[in-house]
Enzyme design. Structure first.
Site, PDB file in Angstrom:
ATOM      1  N   LYS A  13       0.842  -1.209   0.000  1.00  0.00           N
ATOM      2  CA  LYS A  13       0.000   0.000   0.000  1.00  0.00           C
ATOM      3  C   LYS A  13       0.867   1.246   0.000  1.00  0.00           C
ATOM      4  O   LYS A  13       0.669   2.165  -0.790  1.00  0.00           O
ATOM      5  CB  LYS A  13      -0.926   0.000   1.232  1.00  0.00           C
ATOM      6  CG  LYS A  13      -1.828  -1.224   1.318  1.00  0.00           C
ATOM      7  CD  LYS A  13      -2.750  -1.181   2.528  1.00  0.00           C
ATOM      8  CE  LYS A  13      -2.068  -1.222   3.878  1.00  0.00           C
ATOM      9  NZ  LYS A  13      -1.373  -2.497   4.170  1.00  0.00           N
ATOM     10  N   ARG A  88     -10.123   0.148   8.833  1.00  0.00           N
ATOM     11  CA  ARG A  88      -9.532  -1.150   9.122  1.00  0.00           C
ATOM     12  C   ARG A  88     -10.490  -2.109   9.784  1.00  0.00           C
ATOM     13  O   ARG A  88     -10.114  -3.216  10.108  1.00  0.00           O
ATOM     14  CB  ARG A  88      -8.361  -0.917  10.072  1.00  0.00           C
ATOM     15  CG  ARG A  88      -7.043  -1.362   9.474  1.00  0.00           C
ATOM     16  CD  ARG A  88      -6.005  -1.064  10.511  1.00  0.00           C
ATOM     17  NE  ARG A  88      -4.811  -1.765  10.268  1.00  0.00           N
ATOM     18  CZ  ARG A  88      -3.780  -1.248   9.596  1.00  0.00           C
ATOM     19  NH1 ARG A  88      -3.856  -0.065   9.037  1.00  0.00           N
ATOM     20  NH2 ARG A  88      -2.701  -1.960   9.470  1.00  0.00           N
ATOM     21  N   ARG A 171      -0.401  -9.251  13.293  1.00  0.00           N
ATOM     22  CA  ARG A 171      -0.991  -8.267  12.354  1.00  0.00           C
ATOM     23  C   ARG A 171      -1.767  -8.984  11.251  1.00  0.00           C
ATOM     24  O   ARG A 171      -2.829  -8.530  10.843  1.00  0.00           O
ATOM     25  CB  ARG A 171       0.110  -7.377  11.760  1.00  0.00           C
ATOM     26  CG  ARG A 171       0.644  -6.359  12.763  1.00  0.00           C
ATOM     27  CD  ARG A 171       1.992  -5.807  12.360  1.00  0.00           C
ATOM     28  NE  ARG A 171       1.957  -5.084  11.107  1.00  0.00           N
ATOM     29  CZ  ARG A 171       3.043  -4.844  10.366  1.00  0.00           C
ATOM     30  NH1 ARG A 171       4.235  -5.267  10.773  1.00  0.00           N
ATOM     31  NH2 ARG A 171       2.947  -4.188   9.248  1.00  0.00           N
TER      32      ARG A 171
HETATM   33  P1  AP5 Z   1       4.830  -1.596   1.929  1.00  0.00           P
HETATM   34  O1  AP5 Z   1       4.439  -0.839   0.696  1.00  0.00           O
HETATM   35  O2  AP5 Z   1       5.573  -0.872   2.978  1.00  0.00           O
HETATM   36  O3  AP5 Z   1       3.538  -2.367   2.528  1.00  0.00           O
HETATM   37  P2  AP5 Z   1       2.225  -1.814   3.217  1.00  0.00           P
HETATM   38  O4  AP5 Z   1       1.049  -2.458   2.530  1.00  0.00           O
HETATM   39  O5  AP5 Z   1       2.231  -0.331   3.301  1.00  0.00           O
HETATM   40  O6  AP5 Z   1       2.366  -2.529   4.625  1.00  0.00           O
HETATM   41  P3  AP5 Z   1       2.323  -1.932   6.118  1.00  0.00           P
HETATM   42  O7  AP5 Z   1       3.096  -2.875   6.968  1.00  0.00           O
HETATM   43  O8  AP5 Z   1       2.690  -0.511   6.154  1.00  0.00           O
HETATM   44  O9  AP5 Z   1       0.802  -2.131   6.412  1.00  0.00           O
HETATM   45  P4  AP5 Z   1       0.119  -2.154   7.750  1.00  0.00           P
HETATM   46  O10 AP5 Z   1      -1.289  -1.983   7.301  1.00  0.00           O
HETATM   47  O11 AP5 Z   1       0.358  -3.333   8.601  1.00  0.00           O
HETATM   48  O12 AP5 Z   1       0.826  -0.975   8.588  1.00  0.00           O
HETATM   49  P5  AP5 Z   1       0.325   0.452   9.027  1.00  0.00           P
HETATM   50  O13 AP5 Z   1       1.459   1.347   9.075  1.00  0.00           O
HETATM   51  O14 AP5 Z   1      -0.890   0.851   8.262  1.00  0.00           O
HETATM   52  O15 AP5 Z   1       5.675  -2.873   1.426  1.00  0.00           O
HETATM   53  C1  AP5 Z   1       6.239  -3.781   2.375  1.00  0.00           C
HETATM   54  C2  AP5 Z   1       7.620  -4.242   1.895  1.00  0.00           C
HETATM   55  O16 AP5 Z   1       7.452  -5.030   0.709  1.00  0.00           O
HETATM   56  C3  AP5 Z   1       8.584  -3.098   1.523  1.00  0.00           C
HETATM   57  O17 AP5 Z   1       9.876  -3.454   1.919  1.00  0.00           O
HETATM   58  C4  AP5 Z   1       8.496  -3.017  -0.027  1.00  0.00           C
HETATM   59  O18 AP5 Z   1       9.729  -2.595  -0.593  1.00  0.00           O
HETATM   60  C5  AP5 Z   1       8.205  -4.476  -0.390  1.00  0.00           C
HETATM   61  N1  AP5 Z   1       7.363  -4.599  -1.580  1.00  0.00           N
HETATM   62  C6  AP5 Z   1       6.312  -3.804  -1.957  1.00  0.00           C
HETATM   63  N2  AP5 Z   1       5.786  -4.222  -3.122  1.00  0.00           N
HETATM   64  C7  AP5 Z   1       6.494  -5.312  -3.489  1.00  0.00           C
HETATM   65  C8  AP5 Z   1       6.437  -6.202  -4.610  1.00  0.00           C
HETATM   66  N3  AP5 Z   1       5.528  -6.053  -5.570  1.00  0.00           N
HETATM   67  N4  AP5 Z   1       7.332  -7.232  -4.678  1.00  0.00           N
HETATM   68  C9  AP5 Z   1       8.283  -7.393  -3.677  1.00  0.00           C
HETATM   69  N5  AP5 Z   1       8.385  -6.587  -2.605  1.00  0.00           N
HETATM   70  C10 AP5 Z   1       7.502  -5.559  -2.505  1.00  0.00           C
HETATM   71  O19 AP5 Z   1      -0.202   0.151  10.521  1.00  0.00           O
HETATM   72  C11 AP5 Z   1       0.676  -0.183  11.559  1.00  0.00           C
HETATM   73  C12 AP5 Z   1      -0.072  -0.295  12.873  1.00  0.00           C
HETATM   74  O20 AP5 Z   1      -0.691   0.967  13.201  1.00  0.00           O
HETATM   75  C13 AP5 Z   1      -1.238  -1.297  12.899  1.00  0.00           C
HETATM   76  O21 AP5 Z   1      -0.794  -2.606  13.189  1.00  0.00           O
HETATM   77  C14 AP5 Z   1      -2.121  -0.705  14.002  1.00  0.00           C
HETATM   78  O22 AP5 Z   1      -1.606  -1.009  15.266  1.00  0.00           O
HETATM   79  C15 AP5 Z   1      -1.962   0.794  13.785  1.00  0.00           C
HETATM   80  N6  AP5 Z   1      -2.993   1.343  12.890  1.00  0.00           N
HETATM   81  C16 AP5 Z   1      -2.768   1.936  11.675  1.00  0.00           C
HETATM   82  N7  AP5 Z   1      -3.933   2.303  11.106  1.00  0.00           N
HETATM   83  C17 AP5 Z   1      -4.914   1.937  11.986  1.00  0.00           C
HETATM   84  C18 AP5 Z   1      -6.324   2.033  11.955  1.00  0.00           C
HETATM   85  N8  AP5 Z   1      -6.990   2.564  10.909  1.00  0.00           N
HETATM   86  N9  AP5 Z   1      -7.007   1.555  13.025  1.00  0.00           N
HETATM   87  C19 AP5 Z   1      -6.383   1.026  14.082  1.00  0.00           C
HETATM   88  N10 AP5 Z   1      -5.042   0.883  14.166  1.00  0.00           N
HETATM   89  C20 AP5 Z   1      -4.308   1.338  13.120  1.00  0.00           C
END
Ligand code: AP5
Ligand code: MG
Length: 213
Positions: A13, A88, A171
């Site tokens: 994402k 979420r 997660r």
């Molecule tokens: P990346 O693009 O960073 O992945 P992402 O989908 O953004 O994953 P996140 O881990 O950021 O998602 P998340 O939803 O768990 O975390 P968030 O910060 O929202 O890609 C990942 C890796 O893969 C990178 O190294 C990239 O280079 C590689 N990659 C990408 N595309 C690729 C491809 N095609 N092929 C190979 N490699 C690839 O949330 C974190 C925490 O915050 C949650 O756990 C929760 O505690 C809290 N939180 C956030 N939002 C909320 C909410 N709305 N409600 C409640 N709690 C929340």
């Protein structure tokens, strides 16, 4: 154009959001990034959120809904925005519908990036992020030229606290239990656009652009 980026942790994402910002000129609103920024500043909200994030649990709805409500009113959102990591669960989605209804706005597309669990764990444990400019890397799939150093700004690369195997496992479970129901929620609204999130990052971007028009 208002978009939601939906998909499990590690689906790409954030990676695709960076490309979409340049292509469509709309800001990325990542609740995860906002919570990590609050933590870095040491605010009470950030410190409270950390307890949940470290366990891979969701931060309480009232906290994230409040953050999004404030953020979408900013001037840079006038031409649209992309929500990354919000909503979420169903109650956040319902709160968003209510919030947007009050503002006479709506979501146009929900881009659901699909990647199998086996691949997600490797993506997350190998992810690195620049402390200075926020650029994203992967130690195998998108490595920097020099280990630990950002290609763009020479900043230091770090690993997120929640990217260890134990937290990643929770997660992914939380995604299955609480976030996956949003697929049916938005399918019912006719807004769901499923994208195969496996393969070359540029190809995935082209798939997303094809559905957004
Ligand atoms: P990346 O693009 O960073 O992945 P992402 O989908 O953004 O994953 P996140 O881990 O950021 O998602 P998340 O939803 O768990 O975390 P968030 O910060 O929202 O890609 C990942 C890796 O893969 C990178 O190294 C990239 O280079 C590689 N990659 C990408 N595309 C690729 C491809 N095609 N092929 C190979 N490699 C690839 O949330 C974190 C925490 O915050 C949650 O756990 C929760 O505690 C809290 N939180 C956030 N939002 C909320 C909410 N709305 N409600 C409640 N709690 C929340
Ligand atoms: Mg992300």
């Amino acid at each position: 154009m208002n978009i939601i980026l939906l998909g499990p942790p590690g689906a790409g994402k954030g990676t695709q959001a960076k490309r979409l910002i340049d292509a469509y000129g709309i800001p990325q609103i990542s609740t995860g990034d906002m919570l990590r920024a609050a933590l870095k500043e040491g605010t009470p909200l950030g410190l409270e959120a950390k307890k949940y994030m470290d366990q891979g649990a969701l931060v309480p709805d009232s906290v994230v809904i409040g953050l999004v409500k404030e953020r979408i009113l900013k001037n840079d959102c006038a031409k649209g925005y992309m929500l990354d990591g919000f909503p979420r669960n169903v109650s956040q989605a319902e709160a968003l519908d209510k919030m947007l209804g009050d503002l006479s706005q709506k979501i146009d597309h929900v881009v659901c990036v699909e990647v199998p669990n086996e691949e997600l764990i490797g993506r997350l444990t190998g992810r690195r992020t620049c402390r200075s400019c926020g650029a994203g890397y992967h130690v195998m799939f998108d490595p920097p030229k020099k280990e630990g150093v950002c290609d763009k700004c020479n900043g230091e690369l770090y690993q997120r606290d929640d990217d260890n195997v134990a937290t990643v496992t929770s997660r992914l479970r939380v995604y299955d239990e609480q976030t996956k129901p949003l697929i049916a929620y938005y399918e019912k609204q006719g807004k769901l656009r499923r994208i195969d999130g496996v393969g070359d990052m540029a190809d995935i971007f082209a798939r997303i652009k094809a559905v957004l028009g």
